[in-house]
Design a protein around this motif. Structure first.
Motif, mmCIF file in Angstrom:
data_model
loop_
_atom_site.group_PDB
_atom_site.id
_atom_site.type_symbol
_atom_site.label_atom_id
_atom_site.label_comp_id
_atom_site.label_asym_id
_atom_site.label_seq_id
_atom_site.Cartn_x
_atom_site.Cartn_y
_atom_site.Cartn_z
ATOM 1 N N GLU A 65 -44.862 -54.196 -87.886
ATOM 2 C CA GLU A 65 -45.115 -55.629 -87.886
ATOM 3 C C GLU A 65 -44.342 -56.246 -89.041
ATOM 4 O O GLU A 65 -44.097 -55.594 -90.050
ATOM 5 C CB GLU A 65 -46.609 -55.910 -88.032
ATOM 6 C CG GLU A 65 -47.411 -55.471 -86.828
ATOM 7 C CD GLU A 65 -48.887 -55.833 -86.936
ATOM 8 O OE1 GLU A 65 -49.226 -56.720 -87.758
ATOM 9 O OE2 GLU A 65 -49.677 -55.234 -86.211
ATOM 10 N N TYR A 66 -43.968 -57.494 -88.898
ATOM 11 C CA TYR A 66 -43.160 -58.169 -89.909
ATOM 12 C C TYR A 66 -43.939 -59.335 -90.490
ATOM 13 O O TYR A 66 -44.618 -60.066 -89.774
ATOM 14 C CB TYR A 66 -41.832 -58.628 -89.295
ATOM 15 C CG TYR A 66 -41.042 -57.444 -88.791
ATOM 16 C CD1 TYR A 66 -40.254 -56.701 -89.654
ATOM 17 C CD2 TYR A 66 -41.140 -57.033 -87.472
ATOM 18 C CE1 TYR A 66 -39.556 -55.586 -89.210
ATOM 19 C CE2 TYR A 66 -40.450 -55.922 -87.014
ATOM 20 C CZ TYR A 66 -39.668 -55.207 -87.888
ATOM 21 O OH TYR A 66 -38.992 -54.097 -87.453
ATOM 22 N N SER A 67 -43.824 -59.498 -91.792
ATOM 23 C CA SER A 67 -44.597 -60.538 -92.467
ATOM 24 C C SER A 67 -43.825 -61.839 -92.631
ATOM 25 O O SER A 67 -44.410 -62.842 -93.038
ATOM 26 C CB SER A 67 -45.061 -60.029 -93.841
ATOM 27 O OG SER A 67 -43.931 -59.641 -94.610
ATOM 28 N N SER A 68 -42.550 -61.827 -92.323
ATOM 29 C CA SER A 68 -41.784 -63.065 -92.436
ATOM 30 C C SER A 68 -40.679 -63.096 -91.385
ATOM 31 O O SER A 68 -40.269 -62.054 -90.865
ATOM 32 C CB SER A 68 -41.157 -63.199 -93.827
ATOM 33 O OG SER A 68 -40.092 -62.258 -93.978
ATOM 34 N N ARG A 69 -40.232 -64.286 -91.121
ATOM 35 C CA ARG A 69 -39.133 -64.485 -90.170
ATOM 36 C C ARG A 69 -37.874 -63.768 -90.663
ATOM 37 O O ARG A 69 -37.161 -63.145 -89.892
ATOM 38 C CB ARG A 69 -38.894 -65.976 -90.035
ATOM 39 C CG ARG A 69 -37.892 -66.363 -89.034
ATOM 40 C CD ARG A 69 -37.766 -67.865 -89.018
ATOM 41 N NE ARG A 69 -37.270 -68.302 -87.750
ATOM 42 C CZ ARG A 69 -37.077 -69.532 -87.423
ATOM 43 N NH1 ARG A 69 -37.385 -70.488 -88.268
ATOM 44 N NH2 ARG A 69 -36.597 -69.857 -86.261
ATOM 45 N N ASN A 70 -37.620 -63.837 -91.965
ATOM 46 C CA ASN A 70 -36.440 -63.216 -92.553
ATOM 47 C C ASN A 70 -36.486 -61.691 -92.410
ATOM 48 O O ASN A 70 -35.477 -61.056 -92.107
ATOM 49 C CB ASN A 70 -36.300 -63.623 -94.021
ATOM 50 C CG ASN A 70 -34.910 -63.335 -94.537
ATOM 51 O OD1 ASN A 70 -33.932 -63.649 -93.869
ATOM 52 N ND2 ASN A 70 -34.837 -62.735 -95.717
ATOM 53 N N GLU A 78 -33.768 -59.445 -90.342
ATOM 54 C CA GLU A 78 -33.081 -58.289 -90.918
ATOM 55 C C GLU A 78 -33.263 -57.048 -90.048
ATOM 56 O O GLU A 78 -32.320 -56.275 -89.848
ATOM 57 C CB GLU A 78 -33.577 -58.030 -92.340
ATOM 58 C CG GLU A 78 -33.116 -59.074 -93.335
ATOM 59 C CD GLU A 78 -33.782 -58.937 -94.694
ATOM 60 O OE1 GLU A 78 -34.538 -57.958 -94.915
ATOM 61 O OE2 GLU A 78 -33.548 -59.825 -95.538
ATOM 62 N N ALA A 79 -34.452 -56.857 -89.504
ATOM 63 C CA ALA A 79 -34.716 -55.714 -88.628
ATOM 64 C C ALA A 79 -33.886 -55.824 -87.348
ATOM 65 O O ALA A 79 -33.341 -54.822 -86.859
ATOM 66 C CB ALA A 79 -36.203 -55.620 -88.297
ATOM 67 N N ILE A 80 -33.785 -57.029 -86.806
ATOM 68 C CA ILE A 80 -32.974 -57.242 -85.602
ATOM 69 C C ILE A 80 -31.514 -56.926 -85.892
ATOM 70 O O ILE A 80 -30.854 -56.230 -85.114
ATOM 71 C CB ILE A 80 -33.145 -58.690 -85.087
ATOM 72 C CG1 ILE A 80 -34.568 -58.905 -84.566
ATOM 73 C CG2 ILE A 80 -32.107 -59.014 -84.010
ATOM 74 C CD1 ILE A 80 -34.934 -60.353 -84.305
#
Length: 129
Positions: A82-87, A91-93
Motif C-alpha cells: 500500500e502507498y501512503s502518498s501519490r508520489n 515512483e512505484a509505477i
C-alpha cells in the motif's frame, strides 16, 4: 476523462505518431470506452482522417497492452503493498515500468495467434490469457 480531454491526448500524442509513418496506412485501435466512441470523438477522428479498427461491443479484449497493465499492477501491488502518498505510488509505477523488457512485450505480441485461435474456439467468449 471526458471526450474533449481524450481528443486533446490524441491531438498531442497520436497525430505526431501517425505523422511519423507518412506514406503508410495506419489504422488506430481502441476499445469501446465511452470517450472513444462518443459522437465528438468519432467526428474528431474523421476530421483528422484517422481510420479506426472496428471493435465489436462486448468482445474479449485481445489487446496485448492489457497484459502489460496487468503485469504492472501485480508488480506495483505485490505482497499487498500500500502507498501512503501519490508520489510514492508514482515512483512505484515508474520503477515497475522500467522493469518491463522488450522480451516481455514481444511475448505478449507473439501470443496473438494463440489468443485469436482460443477466441474462435470459444465462440467469441472470453479466454484465459
Amino acid at each position: 476523462m471526458n471526450s474533449q480531454e481524450y481528443q486533446n491526448v490524441l491531438q498531442d500524442n497520436l497525430l505526431p505518431f501517425i505523422n511519423s509513418f507518412e506514406g503508410n496506412e495506419v489504422i488506430f485501435q481502441q476499445d469501446n470506452a465511452s470517450v472513444h466512441v462518443s459522437r465528438s470523438t468519432k467526428a474528431w477522428l474523421e476530421a483528422n482522417s484517422i481510420a479506426t479498427l472496428e471493435w465489436p461491443a462486448c468482445s474479449p479484449d485481445l489487446n496485448p497492452i492489457e497484459n502489460v497493465w496487468g503485469w504492472l499492477v501485480r508488480q506495483i501491488y505485490s505482497q499487498d503493498k500500500e502507498y501512503s502518498s501519490r508520489n510514492e505510488l508514482k515512483e512505484a509505477i515508474e520503477r515497475a515500468w522500467h522493469e518491463l523488457t522488450s522480451q516481455m512485450l514481444s511475448k505478449y505480441i507473439h501470443s496473438m495467434p494463440n489468443r485469436i485461435f482460443e477466441v474462435i474456439k470459444k465462440g467469441g467468449n472470453t479466454i484465459d490469457y
